[in-house]
Write an enzyme that holds these catalytic residues in place. Structure first.
Site, short mmCIF file in Angstrom:
data_model
loop_
_atom_site.label_atom_id
_atom_site.label_comp_id
_atom_site.label_asym_id
_atom_site.label_seq_id
_atom_site.Cartn_x
_atom_site.Cartn_y
_atom_site.Cartn_z
N ALA A 8 45.55 37.72 35.77
CA ALA A 8 44.53 37.84 36.84
C ALA A 8 44.34 39.27 37.33
O ALA A 8 43.34 39.59 37.98
CB ALA A 8 44.91 36.94 38.01
N LYS A 169 43.67 39.51 18.15
CA LYS A 169 42.67 38.64 18.80
C LYS A 169 42.26 37.52 17.86
O LYS A 169 42.05 36.38 18.28
CB LYS A 169 41.46 39.47 19.25
CG LYS A 169 41.78 40.53 20.30
CD LYS A 169 42.44 39.95 21.56
CE LYS A 169 41.50 39.13 22.41
NZ LYS A 169 42.20 38.62 23.62
N SER A 216 38.56 49.88 27.86
CA SER A 216 37.12 49.96 27.58
C SER A 216 36.40 50.93 28.54
O SER A 216 35.58 51.74 28.10
CB SER A 216 36.47 48.58 27.59
OG SER A 216 36.80 47.86 28.76
P1 NDP Z 1 43.24 44.66 30.90
O1 NDP Z 1 44.24 45.47 30.18
O2 NDP Z 1 42.67 45.17 32.15
O3 NDP Z 1 43.79 43.20 31.16
C1 NDP Z 1 44.72 42.58 30.30
C2 NDP Z 1 45.51 41.58 31.10
O4 NDP Z 1 46.53 41.00 30.28
C3 NDP Z 1 46.23 42.24 32.28
O5 NDP Z 1 46.35 41.33 33.33
C4 NDP Z 1 47.60 42.54 31.67
O6 NDP Z 1 48.60 42.68 32.67
C5 NDP Z 1 47.80 41.29 30.84
N1 NDP Z 1 48.79 41.51 29.78
C6 NDP Z 1 48.69 42.37 28.74
N2 NDP Z 1 49.80 42.29 27.98
C7 NDP Z 1 50.63 41.37 28.55
C8 NDP Z 1 51.91 40.86 28.25
N3 NDP Z 1 52.60 41.27 27.18
N4 NDP Z 1 52.45 39.93 29.09
C9 NDP Z 1 51.77 39.52 30.19
N5 NDP Z 1 50.54 39.96 30.51
C10 NDP Z 1 49.97 40.88 29.70
O7 NDP Z 1 42.07 44.40 29.84
P2 NDP Z 1 40.73 43.59 29.93
O8 NDP Z 1 40.51 42.99 31.25
O9 NDP Z 1 39.72 44.46 29.34
O10 NDP Z 1 41.06 42.45 28.87
C11 NDP Z 1 41.17 41.08 29.22
C12 NDP Z 1 41.00 40.25 27.98
O11 NDP Z 1 39.71 40.51 27.41
C13 NDP Z 1 42.01 40.56 26.87
O12 NDP Z 1 42.34 39.33 26.27
C14 NDP Z 1 41.23 41.44 25.91
O13 NDP Z 1 41.70 41.34 24.60
C15 NDP Z 1 39.83 40.82 26.04
N6 NDP Z 1 38.75 41.71 25.65
C16 NDP Z 1 38.47 42.86 26.36
C17 NDP Z 1 37.43 43.67 25.99
C18 NDP Z 1 37.09 44.91 26.74
O14 NDP Z 1 36.32 45.73 26.22
N7 NDP Z 1 37.60 45.13 27.95
C19 NDP Z 1 36.62 43.36 24.81
C20 NDP Z 1 36.96 42.12 24.16
C21 NDP Z 1 37.99 41.34 24.58
P3 NDP Z 1 48.74 44.06 33.49
O15 NDP Z 1 47.62 44.05 34.52
O16 NDP Z 1 50.07 43.95 34.10
O17 NDP Z 1 48.63 45.17 32.49
#
Ligand code: NDP
Length: 342
Positions: A8, A169, A216
Site C-alpha cells: 500500500a 512480472k 518510473s
Molecule cells: P513502488 O516501488 O512504488 O511500489 C512497489 C511496492 O511493492 C511498494 O509498496 C514496495 O514496498 C513493495 N515491495 C517491493 N518489493 C517488496 C518485497 N520484497 N517485499 C514486500 N514488499 C515489497 O512501484 P510502483 O507503485 O510503480 O509499482 C507497483 C506495482 O506496479 C508493481 O507490481 C510493479 O511491478 C507494477 N508496475 C509498475 C509500473 C510503473 O511504471 N510504475 C509499470 C508496470 C507495472 P516499499 O514501499 O517498502 O518499497
C-alpha cells in the site's frame, strides 16, 4: 466491504488506496515496516477506514498468512500490487523473481487457507513486461496486445536487470492464472490483472517527493535534473498516467466484464526528447537550465516500434486516458513546487 491492498505504500498503490477511501471502502494495507505504515496512516489523516499490517518480505510464501488469519473473513476484494520494481539488481532471482512469484502465490494461498469463501475478486498488478518481448519492442512487424505473452522463462530472463524485472512480472502473472486453474474448486474469487506500461503522474502526497523518485517517475525527475548541455538520450518507451492505472484497479473488481481479463494500460509511445519538449514548453523557470535537444526528434503520436494495441481494454474501461503532456506536466509541477523552483 473491505479491500486488502498489498504494498500500500507504493506509488501506484497510494493512488488506489486514496480512491478506495474516497469511495468509503474499508481498506487493509500492507507495508514492509511500522515506520512506512505509520507515515501512510498520517498522510491519510489517520482515516479510521484504513488499517495497516506489517509484512516485511513477500518472498516468504507464508508472508500473508497472519494478516488473512486475522482479517480474512472481512475481506471481499484483494489488490496485489506489491512487487519489486527497479532496473538494477545484484541478484535477479533474489531481488526480482522470488519476491514477485512467491508474493503472488503466497497471497493467493493465504486467501485459499483463510478467506476462500469471502474473497470474491482478486486483481494482480502485472505489467506490460508480462505482455511483451523485449527483443521485439522496436520491431515494427511485432504486435503486443491483451493476449500476447513475454516468452522469457526463469532461466532466460536472467540476462540483465531489465530482462530480469520483465521476467519477474511474467512469471508472477502466469503463476496467478495457473493458481486459479488448479484451485478454482477451492476458492470463490475471480481474477483480473492490470498491465501498465511506464507509469507517470504525481505522487499522492507531496511529502513523497525526494531527490530520487520511484523507478518510473525518476525518468522525468532525471530530465529535470539534466544540465543544459547534457545529451538527450535515445530512451523511448510507452506511457500511462497513474490516476488511470488506479481507476482501472477499482474498475477491475467492481465490474464483471473484467473477469479473466488483462487490462492493458497504455496511451502511446514517447521518447526522452518528448519529455524535454513538454518541460521546455510548460515551465518558464526551466528555460536555459535543461537541454532543448532537437524538438522535432520527438515521437509522440507516432508508432516507434512494435504495434501496441489495447483496443479491448479501452472498450472495457470506457474512459479517456490522461495525455502525455498532462501526465508529464503534473509530475514535474509537483517536483518543482516541492523544490521551490516553480
Ligand atoms: P513502488 O516501488 O512504488 O511500489 C512497489 C511496492 O511493492 C511498494 O509498496 C514496495 O514496498 C513493495 N515491495 C517491493 N518489493 C517488496 C518485497 N520484497 N517485499 C514486500 N514488499 C515489497 O512501484 P510502483 O507503485 O510503480 O509499482 C507497483 C506495482 O506496479 C508493481 O507490481 C510493479 O511491478 C507494477 N508496475 C509498475 C509500473 C510503473 O511504471 N510504475 C509499470 C508496470 C507495472 P516499499 O514501499 O517498502 O518499497
Amino acid at each position: 466491504m473491505s479491500v486488502f491492498v498489498s504494498g500500500a505504500t507504493g506509488f501506484i498503490a497510494q493512488h488506489i488506496v486514496s480512491l478506495l477511501l474516497e469511495q468509503n471502502y474499508k481498506v487493509f494495507g500492507s507495508a514492509r515496516s511500522e515506520e512506512k505504515a505509520n507515515k501512510l496512516m498520517t498522510n491519510f489523516g489517520n482515516n479510521p477506514n484504513l488499517t495497516m499490517v506489517i509484512i516485511p518480505d513477500i518472498s516468504k510464501l507464508d508472508a500473508f498468512h497472519d494478516a488473512f488469519k486475522i482479517y480474512g473473513r472481512e475481506i471481499k476484494y484483494v489488490l496485489h500490487t506489491a512487487s519489486p520494481f527497479s532496473f538494477v539488481a545484484e541478484n535477479i532471482e533474489k531481488d526480482f523473481l522470488i519476491p514477485a512469484k512467491n508474493g503472488t502465490l503466497g497471497i493467493l494461498e493465504s486467501i485459499k487457507l483463510y478467506a476462500a469463501d469471502t474473497v470474491e475478486r482478486v486483481v494482480v498488478t502485472s505489467s506490460f513486461a508480462a505482455i511483451m518481448d523485449l527483443r521485439k519492442i522496436l520491431d515494427k512487424t511485432a504486435t503486443f496486445n491483451e493476449s500476447t505473452w513475454n516468452p522469457d522463462t526463469w532461466e532466460t530472463c536472467q540476462i540483465d536487470a531489465s530482462f530480469g524485472y520483465n521476467g519477474s512480472k511474467k512469471i508472477a502473472e502466469e503463476a496467478a492464472w495457473n493458481f486459479l486453474k488448479e484451485n478454482g474448486d477451492f476458492v470463490k474469487f475471480k481474477l483480473s490483472t492490470v498491465n501498465p506500461v511506464l507509469v507517470f503522474g504525481p505522487q499522492t502526497f507531496d511529502s513523497d517527493i525526494k531527490s530520487t523518485l520511484n523507478t518510473s517517475c525518476e525518468v522525468i525527475n532525471r530530465c529535470l535534473n539534466a544540465k543544459p548541455d547534457s545529451p538527450v538520450s535515445n530512451f523511448s518507451s510507452q506511457f500511462i498516467d497513474v490516476r488511470d492505472v488506479a481507476k482501472a484497479h477499482l474498475y477491475a473488481f467492481q465490474n464483471d466484464n473484467t473477469i479473466g481479463k488483462r487490462l492493458f494500460m497504455v496511451n502511446g509511445d514517447f521518447n526522452e526528447q518528448d519529455i524535454f519538449n513538454c518541460l521546455n514548453a510548460d515551465f518558464q523557470s526551466l528555460t536555459g537550465k535543461i537541454p532543448i535537444g532537437v524538438p522535432s526528434n520527438g515521437v509522440l503520436g507516432t508508432q516507434m516500434g512494435a504495434f501496441i494495441d489495447n483496443t479491448k481494454t479501452r472498450e472495457i474501461l470506457g474512459f479517456e486516458f490522461t495525455t502525455f503532456e498532462k501526465s508529464v506536466h503534473d509530475t514535474a509541477e509537483q517536483i518543482l513546487k516541492r523544490q521551490g523552483k516553480f
